[in-house]
Design a protein around this motif. Sequence first.
Motif, PDB file in Angstrom:
ATOM      1  N   PRO A 171     -15.610 -28.790 -45.358  1.00 32.11           N
ATOM      2  CA  PRO A 171     -15.302 -28.298 -44.055  1.00 32.11           C
ATOM      3  C   PRO A 171     -15.679 -29.720 -43.369  1.00 32.11           C
ATOM      4  N   GLU A 172     -14.886 -29.847 -42.160  1.00 30.93           N
ATOM      5  CA  GLU A 172     -15.311 -31.105 -41.297  1.00 30.93           C
ATOM      6  C   GLU A 172     -16.688 -31.091 -40.914  1.00 30.93           C
ATOM      7  N   THR A 173     -17.284 -29.968 -40.915  1.00 26.67           N
ATOM      8  CA  THR A 173     -18.846 -29.930 -40.456  1.00 26.67           C
ATOM      9  C   THR A 173     -19.513 -30.854 -41.707  1.00 26.67           C
ATOM     10  N   ALA A 174     -19.269 -30.752 -42.899  1.00 28.22           N
ATOM     11  CA  ALA A 174     -20.015 -31.481 -43.937  1.00 28.22           C
ATOM     12  C   ALA A 174     -19.698 -32.961 -43.966  1.00 28.22           C
ATOM     13  N   VAL A 175     -18.432 -33.344 -43.521  1.00 25.75           N
ATOM     14  CA  VAL A 175     -17.757 -34.655 -43.293  1.00 25.75           C
ATOM     15  C   VAL A 175     -18.546 -35.311 -42.192  1.00 25.75           C
ATOM     16  N   ALA A 176     -18.829 -34.674 -41.088  1.00 28.10           N
ATOM     17  CA  ALA A 176     -19.455 -35.076 -40.007  1.00 28.10           C
ATOM     18  C   ALA A 176     -21.067 -35.269 -40.174  1.00 28.10           C
ATOM     19  N   ALA A 177     -21.426 -34.410 -41.048  1.00 30.68           N
ATOM     20  CA  ALA A 177     -22.836 -34.469 -41.513  1.00 30.68           C
ATOM     21  C   ALA A 177     -23.035 -35.661 -42.337  1.00 30.68           C
ATOM     22  N   SER A 214     -11.686 -29.390 -46.233  1.00 26.02           N
ATOM     23  CA  SER A 214     -10.931 -28.113 -46.416  1.00 26.02           C
ATOM     24  C   SER A 214     -10.034 -27.960 -45.223  1.00 26.02           C
ATOM     25  N   GLY A 215      -9.190 -26.967 -45.594  1.00 27.99           N
ATOM     26  CA  GLY A 215      -8.184 -26.410 -44.703  1.00 27.99           C
ATOM     27  C   GLY A 215      -7.127 -27.607 -44.188  1.00 27.99           C
ATOM     28  N   ARG A 216      -6.770 -27.489 -42.797  1.00 27.15           N
ATOM     29  CA  ARG A 216      -5.935 -28.788 -42.103  1.00 27.15           C
ATOM     30  C   ARG A 216      -6.861 -29.899 -41.673  1.00 27.15           C
ATOM     31  N   GLY A 217      -7.939 -30.208 -42.438  1.00 28.12           N
ATOM     32  CA  GLY A 217      -8.613 -31.434 -41.909  1.00 28.12           C
ATOM     33  C   GLY A 217      -7.946 -32.567 -42.460  1.00 28.12           C
ATOM     34  N   PRO A 237     -30.755 -35.838 -28.817  1.00 23.32           N
ATOM     35  CA  PRO A 237     -29.321 -36.013 -29.427  1.00 23.32           C
ATOM     36  C   PRO A 237     -28.383 -35.332 -28.332  1.00 23.32           C
ATOM     37  N   ARG A 238     -27.171 -35.860 -28.334  1.00 27.63           N
ATOM     38  CA  ARG A 238     -25.977 -35.447 -27.472  1.00 27.63           C
ATOM     39  C   ARG A 238     -25.168 -34.584 -28.501  1.00 27.63           C
ATOM     40  N   ARG A 239     -24.358 -33.538 -27.840  1.00 25.85           N
ATOM     41  CA  ARG A 239     -23.427 -32.805 -28.748  1.00 25.85           C
ATOM     42  C   ARG A 239     -22.471 -33.797 -29.389  1.00 25.85           C
ATOM     43  N   THR A 240     -22.225 -33.534 -30.626  1.00 23.99           N
ATOM     44  CA  THR A 240     -20.897 -34.197 -31.002  1.00 23.99           C
ATOM     45  C   THR A 240     -20.022 -33.306 -31.485  1.00 23.99           C
ATOM     46  N   SER A 241     -18.840 -33.559 -31.883  1.00 21.40           N
ATOM     47  CA  SER A 241     -17.389 -33.059 -32.222  1.00 21.40           C
ATOM     48  C   SER A 241     -17.488 -32.930 -33.720  1.00 21.40           C
ATOM     49  N   GLU A 242     -17.313 -32.057 -34.486  1.00 24.01           N
ATOM     50  CA  GLU A 242     -17.397 -31.900 -35.872  1.00 24.01           C
ATOM     51  C   GLU A 242     -16.011 -32.518 -36.259  1.00 24.01           C
ATOM     52  N   ARG A 243     -15.041 -32.413 -35.654  1.00 25.27           N
ATOM     53  CA  ARG A 243     -13.565 -32.997 -36.036  1.00 25.27           C
ATOM     54  C   ARG A 243     -13.400 -34.324 -35.624  1.00 25.27           C
ATOM     55  N   ILE A 244     -14.170 -35.001 -34.466  1.00 23.53           N
ATOM     56  CA  ILE A 244     -14.264 -36.601 -34.385  1.00 23.53           C
ATOM     57  C   ILE A 244     -14.976 -36.946 -35.284  1.00 23.53           C
ATOM     58  N   GLY A 245     -16.250 -36.424 -35.743  1.00 26.58           N
ATOM     59  CA  GLY A 245     -17.190 -36.932 -36.950  1.00 26.58           C
ATOM     60  C   GLY A 245     -16.293 -37.059 -38.102  1.00 26.58           C
ATOM     61  N   ALA A 246     -15.308 -36.066 -38.403  1.00 23.97           N
ATOM     62  CA  ALA A 246     -14.653 -36.227 -39.831  1.00 23.97           C
ATOM     63  C   ALA A 246     -13.363 -37.406 -39.428  1.00 23.97           C
TER      64      ALA A 246
END
Length: 262
Positions: free
Chosen positions: A84-90, A51-54, A5-14
């Motif tokens: 949070p964006e982490t959860a959306v990316a997941a 959450s937040g400014r997402g 797996p390659r590294r991904t961005s939580e912000r881009i995932g959201a």
Amino acid sequence: MKTFPRRTSERIGAELFFRAVLPTLETWARFDPRAPSLLPRFPLRATFATSGRGPSADLVVEREGIRVEAAGDIPGQLRIDLGPETAVAAMVGGRRPTARLRGGLRHPLRLLRLARIFRRFQQLLEPPARLREDPQTRLLHVRLALQVALSGLVVLSREEPSLQPVLGAVKDGVVFFATADAPLRAALRKEGTRLERVEGEDAPTTTVRFASTRAAMRILTQRFDPTVALAQGEVEVRGYVPLADAVGHVLDRVADYLPPPR
């Protein structure tokens, strides 16, 4: 084929959820024969928020169809807090977080209606093996999966700087996608280092044609290596091939954010 797996961005995932996955519901409502029986008699507005400014968006579900709008000052009857964006990316990656729901107890029938729509949508995006043999299901799946993939290409071309040199190294043009055995057409325009969806009938610079919806389904769900598919004649590329290669490189990166094949 990727071996790790390659590294991904939580912000881009959201961003992919709000700008690629959620808008694909509009396409589902237009093409699924079962959609009229699931769409509500009275308008339903559901606010999806992080959450937040997402990012956030309103999903407007009506008898005539579905559309995605920018979240307004007045929330919808249902508010789905995605965390949070982490959860959306997941969630986009196939790992199911638990979203918090507000307004569901006040609008239980609307909540049930929305749940049924998403259940059907999910079934077509990731059809079980028994449904993959049905030609209509295959066509619907390919239509939706291609929509998510092309919208994902647009997002990644804007949000991930490492991809810009790949796109900037080839000439601008239009990539046309089609299947040989079904009336399925879609296109992307590449300008500079960005990709955009094309709705009109621009003359293609490059054409990517799948031999069948079955082949398209296997490639779009990562069950068939595109290089092997090309060698076996399951997909054909005509015109300016370097543009197809560049788009394929970005598409491979989009796949890092989506669920793995099952």
